[in-house]
Motif scaffolding. Structure first.
Motif, PDB file in Angstrom:
ATOM      1  N   GLU A   1      36.966  50.296  36.266  1.00  0.00           N
ATOM      2  CA  GLU A   1      38.240  49.927  36.898  1.00  0.00           C
ATOM      3  C   GLU A   1      37.954  49.255  38.235  1.00  0.00           C
ATOM      4  O   GLU A   1      37.292  49.836  39.098  1.00  0.00           O
ATOM      5  N   ILE A   2      38.448  48.049  38.428  1.00  0.00           N
ATOM      6  CA  ILE A   2      38.267  47.336  39.696  1.00  0.00           C
ATOM      7  C   ILE A   2      39.595  46.696  40.112  1.00  0.00           C
ATOM      8  O   ILE A   2      40.541  46.636  39.324  1.00  0.00           O
ATOM      9  N   GLY A   3      39.626  46.167  41.330  1.00  0.00           N
ATOM     10  CA  GLY A   3      40.907  45.737  41.890  1.00  0.00           C
ATOM     11  C   GLY A   3      41.111  44.247  42.025  1.00  0.00           C
ATOM     12  O   GLY A   3      42.016  43.820  42.751  1.00  0.00           O
ATOM     13  N   MET A   4      40.321  43.433  41.346  1.00  0.00           N
ATOM     14  CA  MET A   4      40.455  41.975  41.527  1.00  0.00           C
ATOM     15  C   MET A   4      41.832  41.473  41.079  1.00  0.00           C
ATOM     16  O   MET A   4      42.488  40.710  41.788  1.00  0.00           O
ATOM     17  N   VAL A   5      42.276  41.891  39.911  1.00  0.00           N
ATOM     18  CA  VAL A   5      43.578  41.435  39.404  1.00  0.00           C
ATOM     19  C   VAL A   5      44.689  41.909  40.336  1.00  0.00           C
ATOM     20  O   VAL A   5      45.600  41.141  40.685  1.00  0.00           O
TER      21      VAL A   5
ATOM     22  N   ALA B   1      39.948  36.269  36.423  1.00  0.00           N
ATOM     23  CA  ALA B   1      39.584  37.424  37.256  1.00  0.00           C
ATOM     24  C   ALA B   1      38.766  38.461  36.485  1.00  0.00           C
ATOM     25  O   ALA B   1      39.059  38.787  35.333  1.00  0.00           O
ATOM     26  N   ALA B   2      37.762  38.985  37.160  1.00  0.00           N
ATOM     27  CA  ALA B   2      36.994  40.092  36.593  1.00  0.00           C
ATOM     28  C   ALA B   2      37.893  41.323  36.499  1.00  0.00           C
ATOM     29  O   ALA B   2      38.764  41.542  37.346  1.00  0.00           O
ATOM     30  N   ALA B   3      37.687  42.106  35.465  1.00  0.00           N
ATOM     31  CA  ALA B   3      38.490  43.310  35.249  1.00  0.00           C
ATOM     32  C   ALA B   3      37.619  44.344  34.536  1.00  0.00           C
ATOM     33  O   ALA B   3      36.428  44.104  34.287  1.00  0.00           O
ATOM     34  N   LYS B   4      38.206  45.456  34.232  1.00  0.00           N
ATOM     35  CA  LYS B   4      37.452  46.496  33.511  1.00  0.00           C
ATOM     36  C   LYS B   4      36.853  45.898  32.237  1.00  0.00           C
ATOM     37  O   LYS B   4      37.567  45.252  31.456  1.00  0.00           O
TER      38      LYS B   4
ATOM     39  N   GLY C   1      31.647  52.193  45.178  1.00  0.00           N
ATOM     40  CA  GLY C   1      32.742  51.447  44.550  1.00  0.00           C
ATOM     41  C   GLY C   1      32.915  50.068  45.159  1.00  0.00           C
ATOM     42  O   GLY C   1      33.070  49.931  46.373  1.00  0.00           O
ATOM     43  N   VAL C   2      32.910  49.040  44.311  1.00  0.00           N
ATOM     44  CA  VAL C   2      33.006  47.658  44.795  1.00  0.00           C
ATOM     45  C   VAL C   2      34.416  47.378  45.304  1.00  0.00           C
ATOM     46  O   VAL C   2      35.358  48.128  45.027  1.00  0.00           O
ATOM     47  N   SER C   3      34.545  46.274  46.030  1.00  0.00           N
ATOM     48  CA  SER C   3      35.826  45.944  46.646  1.00  0.00           C
ATOM     49  C   SER C   3      36.079  44.438  46.548  1.00  0.00           C
ATOM     50  O   SER C   3      35.148  43.639  46.635  1.00  0.00           O
ATOM     51  N   PHE C   4      37.345  44.084  46.376  1.00  0.00           N
ATOM     52  CA  PHE C   4      37.731  42.675  46.280  1.00  0.00           C
ATOM     53  C   PHE C   4      38.780  42.362  47.335  1.00  0.00           C
ATOM     54  O   PHE C   4      39.580  43.232  47.708  1.00  0.00           O
ATOM     55  N   GLY C   5      38.792  41.135  47.781  1.00  0.00           N
ATOM     56  CA  GLY C   5      39.810  40.700  48.732  1.00  0.00           C
ATOM     57  C   GLY C   5      40.310  39.312  48.365  1.00  0.00           C
ATOM     58  O   GLY C   5      39.569  38.515  47.771  1.00  0.00           O
ATOM     59  N   VAL C   6      41.558  39.039  48.686  1.00  0.00           N
ATOM     60  CA  VAL C   6      42.116  37.696  48.530  1.00  0.00           C
ATOM     61  C   VAL C   6      42.782  37.331  49.856  1.00  0.00           C
ATOM     62  O   VAL C   6      43.582  38.114  50.386  1.00  0.00           O
ATOM     63  N   HIS C   7      42.423  36.167  50.389  1.00  0.00           N
ATOM     64  CA  HIS C   7      42.971  35.722  51.673  1.00  0.00           C
ATOM     65  C   HIS C   7      43.780  34.441  51.480  1.00  0.00           C
ATOM     66  O   HIS C   7      43.381  33.544  50.739  1.00  0.00           O
TER      67      HIS C   7
ATOM     68  N   ALA D   1      30.817  37.033  41.473  1.00  0.00           N
ATOM     69  CA  ALA D   1      31.149  38.380  40.991  1.00  0.00           C
ATOM     70  C   ALA D   1      32.635  38.623  40.777  1.00  0.00           C
ATOM     71  O   ALA D   1      33.009  39.544  40.058  1.00  0.00           O
ATOM     72  N   ALA D   2      33.473  37.810  41.365  1.00  0.00           N
ATOM     73  CA  ALA D   2      34.918  38.046  41.223  1.00  0.00           C
ATOM     74  C   ALA D   2      35.451  37.557  39.878  1.00  0.00           C
ATOM     75  O   ALA D   2      36.621  37.811  39.557  1.00  0.00           O
ATOM     76  N   TYR D   3      34.609  36.895  39.079  1.00  0.00           N
ATOM     77  CA  TYR D   3      35.133  36.227  37.887  1.00  0.00           C
ATOM     78  C   TYR D   3      34.467  36.683  36.597  1.00  0.00           C
ATOM     79  O   TYR D   3      33.303  37.056  36.577  1.00  0.00           O
ATOM     80  N   ASP D   4      35.266  36.595  35.549  1.00  0.00           N
ATOM     81  CA  ASP D   4      34.817  36.919  34.193  1.00  0.00           C
ATOM     82  C   ASP D   4      34.308  35.624  33.581  1.00  0.00           C
ATOM     83  O   ASP D   4      35.103  34.764  33.203  1.00  0.00           O
ATOM     84  N   MET D   5      33.012  35.480  33.521  1.00  0.00           N
ATOM     85  CA  MET D   5      32.438  34.193  33.111  1.00  0.00           C
ATOM     86  C   MET D   5      31.545  34.369  31.891  1.00  0.00           C
ATOM     87  O   MET D   5      30.657  35.215  31.889  1.00  0.00           O
ATOM     88  N   PRO D   6      31.751  33.530  30.865  1.00  0.00           N
ATOM     89  CA  PRO D   6      30.902  33.636  29.674  1.00  0.00           C
ATOM     90  C   PRO D   6      29.466  33.215  29.936  1.00  0.00           C
ATOM     91  O   PRO D   6      28.551  33.670  29.248  1.00  0.00           O
ATOM     92  N   ALA D   7      29.279  32.343  30.910  1.00  0.00           N
ATOM     93  CA  ALA D   7      27.920  31.887  31.220  1.00  0.00           C
ATOM     94  C   ALA D   7      27.815  31.647  32.713  1.00  0.00           C
ATOM     95  O   ALA D   7      28.655  30.942  33.287  1.00  0.00           O
TER      96      ALA D   7
END
Lengths: 745, 81
Positions: A413-417, A398-401, A599-605, A339-345
């Motif tokens: 609008e999401i916060g992954m980027v 990264a997934a984005a709007k 509202g969904v949430s993203f994290g980077v560690h 879900a964190a990524y913008d993927m064509p397939a």
């Protein structure tokens, strides 16, 4: 009277007052589940199966019943069958009927005048078992010839011809995966194993039940949701919900593991049969063997990437087992994995299989850590092979709007980027590393939820406010709720007290889970405060002899809305409250709602480790959590959630594991052998809170409690793999496994 | 009419289509019509589903309005820990 729905400037929200329950907790005054007592109370004890899978031929309780001091004995026969399958399954985890399905499955219980007598009575119960073949591994359970744990539980969409242990399957995704792989410069497929982990809460399950002779009952327990406890217990006991009042004690950790019942129906039945209050407290051994850990998982993950780091396709198969009963967790993991990524397939296929283990229960972001671990580990290995920067590569994808997510929803609008950019800018990312050290990074995602919520807010005549809500406070929610009430009313935080009410005092509240409480209870509190403010404005207007619409509420006082409304000095909340008996009666606001829009949430560690090449021991040297947390109502608690989730994920990545022997019995049912990280194992966990507002909440709040456990499995794995120069494909990465990888065994 | 995206497993009940069109102006009407038009979906809908409407996930929100042209995604019933 006009009130803006959205608020962005705050006086109290965003501050960090001391938690109201803090002193009682550190001085031992707080009442946890095991602290509750009643006159004439008996002690309960439970007899558990030593077999992972067996038919119960007979249970002879006569010797136990003959022991002086024994007042009641309960077996599965005491509980009438219930129609609701979910409740029936929970009931069977509390007391076996015809078969035992895991090591530790309850088969009988006693209530006696002392713990020693209860223990003796348990030993006196004779159970004849007919042992059956068992299976404790998900891959083995899916084989057509595997021992069948339960028959006839497969959902309608499971293909015919599979093992009866396979109860569910799911598929999510979009696009042409094979065409995507054809466009890639590198296609990498890896297989992973994730052990089941326990939530590791410090307080064992505990309850005290008291059933009166006229069929009413009171139940006190440590739980994440006493309304759910009431629902399931009243069904299993054949009672009306109104006749069972459940009160939640203080709670020493839950993390999802206290969203169901394990002992409460048994305590109620023992109390009913004995006519006395009965307390039941699990030992740590019982908690490990017979409460709910996570699923364990076996995963195949394949990703295609161009040499400049663009992901062209992803394909993953997840196999989860939630123990001896069907589990829906697979669907959450399958949706969250990519879900964190913008993927064509993208395609994720999930399977669930039954094994002879205890019934899985939620653990922060249930299902997501396992799936995301595989995706993030493969991406990291691809970055290594292609010589790419792992954060820049994630940013590129990264997934984005506007991104069509892996679960079908187009993101707003999401916060992954933003989380990736904040990680990139953090000094940790560019800090030097020492010998035998390595750095890993991973992203993560969680949905967050709202749910059924009721709040009553009473305006007291001395100008203070009392908030009554129905969600057990695990992470400091009483303070956060008080802050939002103070903010809305315009009175000091110290003048608000929030309490958690019993099930007779409010309408239904969903569990404290899904990262929902600060979001949903906060929203209901704000709405309840606004309802009370509306009444206060009406009272002021009546005293002034003007229209209520001509009154504004500003900084804790009613004001005429303009010169045309009349010239009156502001009337404070305290003044209105003091006159409330004379102006119509007590003033209160309440709000009942099933909230959505969490509202969904993203994290980077980012994780730095040092691996001892001689012993395989891993020390986490530095760890940073970046998360889009929405408005941080109490920033210290938000940090605490982020740090706590990271620590639990680190423990899972390095040590925590349910280990079953060939005999199907749990080998490490205690904190000595099931090693959770303690303070001396860890560095300070640094946090970066990104306050990206959630449009679904008046203050922009979103859930924070679950996302932080999603990235650590991969962040630690990627750090260890880069340190030792060998990729790791199994968690936990215990020292023997790391040594084995180093030696190439 | 509302276009509803389904998750892949459910294609077997909709003649292989991953997006179907049904009448309905609310959450419940859409689900009722999905179950009526594609009876194979009924057991799953009865067990529990969520609907994402223009990116917002709704659970049990029978009365939630759904505008024509909205992005509607059928999802399993979502839960957390």
């Amino acid at each position: 009277m006009a009130l803006d729905d959205k608020k962005s400037r705050f006086k109290y929200v965003g501050t960090t007052p001391n938690r109201p329950d803090g002193v009682d907790k550190v001085t031992g005054k707080a009442q946890y589940g095991a602290d509750i007592t009643a006159p004439g109370m008996l002690t309960g004890a439970i007899l558990r199966s030593p077999h992972p899978h067996a038919r119960i031929v007979s249970i002879d309780t006569s010797a136990a019943e003959a022991i002086p001091g024994v007042r009641a004995v309960v077996t599965g026969k005491d509980f009438a069958p219930v129609e609701d399958q979910g409740f029936a399954d929970i009931g069977e985890t509390c007391m076996a009927r015809d078969k035992v399905l895991y090591d530790g499955h309850p088969v009988a219980a006693v209530a006696a005048t002392t713990p020693a007598i209860a223990k003796a009575a348990i030993r006196a119960i004779k159970v004849e078992y007919a042992p059956l073949p068992h299976v404790t591994d998900v891959d083995e359970a899916m084989r057509p010839d595997a021992p069948v744990v339960l028959e006839g539980r497969a959902l309608e969409h499971v293909p015919a011809g599979m093992s009866q242990n396979v109860t569910n399957t799911c598929e999510f995704g979009h696009g042409d995966v094979e065409a995507g792989f054809a466009k890639a410069d590198l296609v990498l497929e890896r297989s992973f194993k994730v052990a089941a982990a326990h939530q590791g809460y410090i307080e064992p399950h505990a309850c005290m039940a008291s059933v009166t002779s006229d069929g009413r009952a009171d139940l006190y327990c440590c739980t994440q949701g006493h309304f759910f406890v009431r629902a399931v217990c009243s069904a299993l006991m054949g009672m009306e919900a109104s006749q069972l009042r459940v009160t939640a004690s203080e709670i020493g950790g839950g993390f999802g593991g206290k969203t169901t019942v394990f002992i409460e129906p048994v305590a109620l039945m023992l109390s009913k049969k004995s006519g006395r209050p009965v307390k039941l407290v699990m030992t740590r051994d019982e908690v490990f063997k017979a409460s709910g850990p996570t699923v364990h998982a076996s995963i195949d993950c394949k990703i295609g990437m161009t040499k400049d780091g663009r992901i062209t396709a992803g394909d993953m198969t997840l196999r989860y087992s939630g123990g001896a009963w069907p589990s829906g967790t697979i669907e959450m993991g399958a949706q969250a994995g990519f879900a964190a990524y913008d993927m064509p397939a993208v395609r994720t296929i999930g399977w669930t299989a039954l094994t002879n283990r205890p019934k899985e229960i939620s653990y922060r972001a249930p299902g997501a850590p396992q799936a995301v671990y595989a995706v993030e580990a493969v991406i990291d290995e691809m970055c290594q092979q292609l010589g790419l920067d792992p954060l820049k590569t994630r940013l590129k994808n990264a997934a984005a709007k506007g991104t069509l997510s892996s679960y079908g929803v187009t993101f707003d609008e999401i916060g992954m980027v933003a989380t990736l950019e904040a990680a990139q800018a953090h000094p940790h990312w560019s800090a030097p590393l020492g010998p035998n050290q390595g750095r890993g990074v991973a992203a993560g995602f969680w949905f967050n939820f709202g749910g059924n919520t009721c709040v009553t807010l009473n305006i007291n005549t001395d100008g203070t406010a009392s908030v009554t809500e129905g969600n057990p406070d695990i992470g400091g929610s009483r303070a956060s709720i008080s802050l939002m009430a103070a903010e809305e009313l315009g009175i000091r935080y110290e003048n608000v007290r929030t309490i958690v009410a019993d099930t007779a005092s409010l309408g239904y509240n969903d569990n404290t889970d899904g990262s929902r409480v600060t979001f949903a209870v906060g929203l209901a509190t704000i709405k309840a405060a606004r309802a009370a403010i509306k009444v206060m404005c009406e009272r002021a207007a009546a005293l002034w002899g003007i229209d209520a619409e001509a009154v504004d509420w500003i900084d804790g006082a009613a004001h005429p809305s303009g010169p045309n409304a009349g010239k009156f000095p502001p009337m404070t909340l305290a003044e209105i409250a003091a006159q409330s008996f004379q102006t119509g009666g007590p003033i209160a606001g309440h709000h009942e709602v099933n909230v959505d829009g969490a509202g969904v949430s993203f994290g980077v560690h980012i994780c730095d480790v040092e691996v001892d090449p001689e012993t395989g021991h891993t020390l986490v040297k530095r760890y940073t959590v970046v998360q889009d947390a929405g408005k941080a109502v109490h920033p210290t608690y938000v940090e605490g959630q982020m740090q706590g989730g990271a620590v639990q994920g680190i423990g899972w990545a390095l040590n925590e594991e349910y280990i079953y022997g060939k005999d199907g019995r749990l080998q490490n049912a205690g904190f000595l052998d099931y090693r959770i990280p303690v303070a001396s194992d860890l560095p300070k966990i640094d946090t970066v809170i990104l306050e990206i507002p959630n449009p679904g909440h008046p203050y922009g709040v979103r859930g924070v409690g679950e996302t932080p456990i999603v990235p650590p499995l991969a962040a630690v794995t990627n750090a260890v793999s880069r340190t030792i120069g060998k990729r790791m494909y199994q968690v936990p990465m215990s020292p023997p496994r790391i040594l084995s990888a180093i030696k190439g065994a | 009419m509302v276009k509803v995206k389904l998750w892949g497993t459910l294609r077997q009940w909709t003649d292989g289509q991953q997006e179907v069109e049904v009448e309905g102006r609310t959450f419940k009407q859409v689900l009722d019509n999905l179950a009526a038009t594609y009876p194979g979906l009924a057991p799953q809908i009865k067990r529990g589903v969520s609907l994402a409407v223009d990116g917002v996930i709704y659970r049990d929100a029978w009365l939630q309005p759904i505008a024509p042209g909205a992005e509607v995604v059928l999802m399993p019933f979502m839960k957390g820990g």
